[in-house]
Design a protein around this motif. Structure first.
Motif, short mmCIF file in Angstrom:
data_model
loop_
_atom_site.label_atom_id
_atom_site.label_comp_id
_atom_site.label_asym_id
_atom_site.label_seq_id
_atom_site.Cartn_x
_atom_site.Cartn_y
_atom_site.Cartn_z
N GLU A 279 7.95 -5.59 5.40
CA GLU A 279 7.91 -4.58 4.36
C GLU A 279 9.17 -4.74 3.51
O GLU A 279 10.28 -4.82 4.04
CB GLU A 279 7.87 -3.18 4.97
N VAL A 280 8.98 -4.77 2.19
CA VAL A 280 10.11 -4.94 1.27
C VAL A 280 10.25 -3.79 0.30
O VAL A 280 11.22 -3.73 -0.46
CB VAL A 280 10.02 -6.28 0.50
N TYR A 281 9.29 -2.86 0.32
CA TYR A 281 9.39 -1.71 -0.57
C TYR A 281 8.65 -0.52 0.04
O TYR A 281 7.54 -0.65 0.54
CB TYR A 281 8.78 -2.03 -1.94
N ARG A 282 9.29 0.63 -0.02
CA ARG A 282 8.67 1.90 0.36
C ARG A 282 9.19 2.93 -0.63
O ARG A 282 10.39 3.21 -0.68
CB ARG A 282 9.02 2.29 1.80
N SER A 283 8.30 3.47 -1.44
CA SER A 283 8.67 4.42 -2.47
C SER A 283 9.34 5.65 -1.86
O SER A 283 8.92 6.13 -0.80
CB SER A 283 7.42 4.86 -3.24
N THR A 284 10.37 6.16 -2.53
CA THR A 284 10.99 7.40 -2.09
C THR A 284 10.22 8.61 -2.61
O THR A 284 10.43 9.72 -2.14
CB THR A 284 12.45 7.48 -2.55
N THR A 285 9.34 8.38 -3.58
CA THR A 285 8.47 9.45 -4.07
C THR A 285 7.38 9.69 -3.04
O THR A 285 6.75 8.75 -2.57
CB THR A 285 7.83 9.07 -5.42
N GLU A 286 7.16 10.93 -2.68
CA GLU A 286 6.12 11.25 -1.71
C GLU A 286 4.94 11.93 -2.37
O GLU A 286 5.09 12.64 -3.37
CB GLU A 286 6.67 12.14 -0.60
N VAL A 287 3.76 11.66 -1.81
CA VAL A 287 2.53 12.29 -2.26
C VAL A 287 1.81 12.83 -1.03
O VAL A 287 2.11 12.43 0.10
CB VAL A 287 1.62 11.30 -3.01
N LYS A 288 0.88 13.73 -1.23
CA LYS A 288 0.08 14.24 -0.13
C LYS A 288 -1.38 13.92 -0.42
O LYS A 288 -2.07 14.69 -1.09
CB LYS A 288 0.29 15.74 0.05
N PRO A 289 -1.85 12.75 0.05
CA PRO A 289 -3.23 12.36 -0.23
C PRO A 289 -4.22 13.25 0.51
O PRO A 289 -3.90 13.84 1.54
CB PRO A 289 -3.30 10.92 0.27
N GLY A 290 -5.44 13.34 -0.02
CA GLY A 290 -6.46 14.17 0.57
C GLY A 290 -6.84 13.82 2.00
O GLY A 290 -7.28 14.67 2.76
N PHE A 291 -6.65 12.55 2.38
CA PHE A 291 -7.04 12.12 3.73
C PHE A 291 -5.96 12.38 4.78
O PHE A 291 -6.15 12.09 5.95
CB PHE A 291 -7.42 10.63 3.74
N SER A 292 -4.83 12.93 4.36
CA SER A 292 -3.71 13.12 5.28
C SER A 292 -3.11 14.51 5.11
O SER A 292 -2.96 15.00 4.00
CB SER A 292 -2.64 12.06 5.03
N SER A 293 -2.74 15.10 6.22
CA SER A 293 -2.05 16.39 6.15
C SER A 293 -0.55 16.22 6.02
O SER A 293 0.19 17.18 5.85
CB SER A 293 -2.37 17.22 7.40
N THR A 294 -0.10 14.97 6.11
CA THR A 294 1.32 14.66 6.06
C THR A 294 1.66 13.93 4.76
O THR A 294 0.97 12.99 4.38
CB THR A 294 1.69 13.74 7.25
N PRO A 295 2.71 14.35 4.07
CA PRO A 295 3.15 13.60 2.88
C PRO A 295 3.54 12.17 3.28
O PRO A 295 3.98 11.93 4.40
CB PRO A 295 4.37 14.37 2.38
N ARG A 296 3.36 11.26 2.36
CA ARG A 296 3.73 9.86 2.59
C ARG A 296 4.25 9.25 1.31
O ARG A 296 4.08 9.82 0.25
CB ARG A 296 2.56 9.06 3.13
N SER A 297 4.83 8.08 1.43
CA SER A 297 5.34 7.37 0.25
C SER A 297 4.21 7.12 -0.74
O SER A 297 3.07 6.86 -0.33
CB SER A 297 5.95 6.03 0.66
N ALA A 298 4.54 7.16 -2.01
CA ALA A 298 3.53 6.92 -3.04
C ALA A 298 2.99 5.50 -2.95
O ALA A 298 1.81 5.26 -3.21
CB ALA A 298 4.11 7.18 -4.42
N ALA A 299 3.82 4.54 -2.55
CA ALA A 299 3.38 3.14 -2.44
C ALA A 299 4.31 2.38 -1.49
O ALA A 299 5.46 2.76 -1.30
CB ALA A 299 3.39 2.47 -3.80
N THR A 300 3.76 1.33 -0.90
CA THR A 300 4.54 0.40 -0.08
C THR A 300 4.14 -1.02 -0.47
O THR A 300 3.08 -1.25 -1.06
CB THR A 300 4.27 0.60 1.42
N HIS A 301 5.01 -1.98 -0.13
CA HIS A 301 4.71 -3.39 -0.43
C HIS A 301 5.26 -4.26 0.68
O HIS A 301 6.37 -4.03 1.18
CB HIS A 301 5.33 -3.80 -1.77
N ILE A 302 4.47 -5.27 1.06
CA ILE A 302 4.92 -6.26 2.05
C ILE A 302 4.73 -7.66 1.51
O ILE A 302 3.89 -7.91 0.65
CB ILE A 302 4.14 -6.14 3.40
N TYR A 303 5.55 -8.59 2.03
CA TYR A 303 5.24 -10.01 1.95
C TYR A 303 4.33 -10.29 3.13
O TYR A 303 4.53 -9.77 4.23
CB TYR A 303 6.50 -10.87 2.09
N PHE A 304 3.31 -11.14 2.93
CA PHE A 304 2.38 -11.49 3.99
C PHE A 304 2.10 -12.98 3.90
O PHE A 304 1.80 -13.49 2.81
CB PHE A 304 1.09 -10.68 3.85
#
Length: 171
Positions: free
Chosen positions: A33-58
């Motif tokens: 993982e090389v990026y995890r947004s500090t902005t959080e969102v609360k998507p409809g499928f989750s009761s827990t806020p999470r990062s708006a986006a993440t990125h990995i090298y694969f």
């Protein structure tokens, strides 16, 4: 005008694994993982806020594959380096999409594709390649608790028309 350009150098899988500090991924291949947004969102499928986006090298090597799995968010794939990567996506209705990631448009390759949330997907190199380096962006951000690895028997029962592919991309 003389630019004194050096010839293109193709690096090895081992070079990228070391250079990018990649580790084995549970679904196959290597990642970091090389990026995890500090902005959080609360998507409809989750009761827990999470990062708006993440990125990995694969990175996939010639003898590895990413096993069929699904996640609860869209995943954007970006091709960086190496040999073409086939990403197989099974939609809920059983439709199979094959995304060819690479830079040779004459072979139907594209440098970007989107895997829809909830689709089963897996990947491997096309042909006799030695490695393919890609990036994967997930929005809303990825959490390992969202990852569901496919059970071979269950997935074949659900999509018997793709039995051969499912057998080759499950453990």
């Amino acid at each position: 005008m003389n630019l004194d350009l050096e010839p293109f150098q193709r690096y090895s899988a081992e070079y990228w694994i070391d250079r990018l500090a990649l580790e084995p991924h549970v679904e196959g291949g290597y990642y970091r993982e090389v990026y995890r947004s500090t902005t959080e969102v609360k998507p409809g499928f989750s009761s827990t806020p999470r990062s708006a986006a993440t990125h990995i090298y694969f990175l996939l090597t010639g003898d590895a594959f990413s096993a069929f799995h699904r996640i609860t968010a869209d995943e954007l794939w970006h091709f960086y380096e190496g040999d073409a990567v086939a990403v197989y996506e099974i939609l809920a209705d059983g439709t199979l999409l094959t995304h060819l990631l690479g830079t040779d448009a004459t072979k139907g390759q594209m440098p970007f594709c989107v895997i829809r949330e909830g689709s089963w997907f897996g990947s491997r190199l096309t042909g006799e390649g030695s490695y393919g380096l890609v990036g994967c962006t997930v929005a809303p951000g990825f959490l390992f608790t969202d990852l569901e690895l496919a059970d071979r028997t269950t997935l074949i029962a659900q999509y018997p028309q793709h039995e051969t592919l499912i057998e080759s991309l499950t453990r």
